[in-house]
Design a protein around this motif. Structure first.
Motif, short mmCIF file in Angstrom:
data_model
loop_
_atom_site.label_atom_id
_atom_site.label_comp_id
_atom_site.label_asym_id
_atom_site.label_seq_id
_atom_site.Cartn_x
_atom_site.Cartn_y
_atom_site.Cartn_z
N THR A 10 2.97 -2.38 -4.58
CA THR A 10 3.46 -2.57 -3.22
C THR A 10 2.98 -1.48 -2.28
O THR A 10 2.62 -1.74 -1.14
CB THR A 10 5.00 -2.61 -3.22
N THR A 11 2.99 -0.22 -2.75
CA THR A 11 2.70 0.90 -1.84
C THR A 11 1.21 1.13 -1.64
O THR A 11 0.78 1.67 -0.63
CB THR A 11 3.32 2.19 -2.37
N PRO A 85 9.70 -0.06 -1.63
CA PRO A 85 8.37 -0.35 -2.19
C PRO A 85 8.16 0.17 -3.61
O PRO A 85 7.42 -0.43 -4.38
CB PRO A 85 7.43 0.35 -1.21
#
Length: 233
Positions: A10-11, A85
């Motif tokens: 996600t990050t 995240p």
């Protein structure tokens, strides 16, 4: 053992991670190893290597891959809030492990300090066993831990930053009927499972934290026994 990248995070587009592979042929259970506040360092790699030596395919993602102090703050905030995240990064690592041909399809999670908090916060998110070590309880712990996988947790009785955490977790898991083994070690402080040596270990000792071998030996005995029951079955 190799440094790898995990897709689907996600990050960042590619999450940095460390892979520790057991000797011999698979398949074998997997374990996601979540680092403490110092990031994916030699200590975390040593913990992953220990799990690999015990027969687990261990992957330690670097939750600070994006870098910077802001990343550290946001990761801590996510852990306490139970959302953010970083949870996507952990799930991407779990998904990557499950896709490996030499993984049995059973995956646990273990974490230390910051990682211990994440191990608790993700115990109900697809893992088969969780081992939080001196991890903070999420702010909404009762809600987060409903339906959690079996949990083996270890705390230091001399850890001034987490006073009462072991007792609170024990009571909550009993109330929620979650299979668990929670133990607090009177002679241990924070980060008692650390493998740090030399000046780093001396500095930690001054701060009332750091390696405490008798407690570490007992904790690893419990963790590996618990994982053998819940990940190898």
């Amino acid at each position: 053992m190799p440094a790898i990248t995990v897709p689907g995070a996600t990050t960042v587009s590619s999450l940095e991670a460390y892979l520790a592979v057991p000797p011999g042929e698979g398949p074998r259970p997997g374990v996601v190893v979540i680092h403490e506040a110092f990031g994916l360092n030699a200590d975390t790699r040593a913990q992953a290597d220990r799990l690999a030596a015990a027969g687990y395919l261990a992957v330690a993602p670097n939750l600070f891959t994006a870098g910077g102090v802001r990343c550290l703050r946001s990761t801590f905030s996510a852990m306490l809030a139970g959302e953010g995240p970083a949870f996507g990064d952990i799930d991407a690592t779990r998904t990557w492990l499950l896709a490996q041909p030499d993984c049995t399809g059973r995956v646990g999670i273990i974490g230390f300090c910051l990682g211990g908090g994440f191990a608790l916060a993700t115990a109900s998110r697809g893992f088969d066993a969780a081992a939080p070590n001196y991890g903070r309880l999420p702010r909404n712990a009762r809600e987060v831990l409903v339906g959690a996988c079996p949990i083996v947790a270890s705390y230091g009785g001399s850890d001034r930053t987490l006073r009462g955490a072991a007792g609170k977790l024990e009571s909550l898991l009993t109330e929620l009927d979650v299979v668990h083994d929670v133990e607090e070690y009177p002679g241990a402080g924070h980060s008692f499972l650390s493998t740090a040596t030399g000046p780093a270990a001396s500095l930690m000792k001054v701060m009332g934290m750091g390696p405490h071998q008798p407690s570490a030996d007992r904790a690893w005995e419990r963790i590996l026994g618990f994982f053998a029951t819940h990940l190898r079955s």
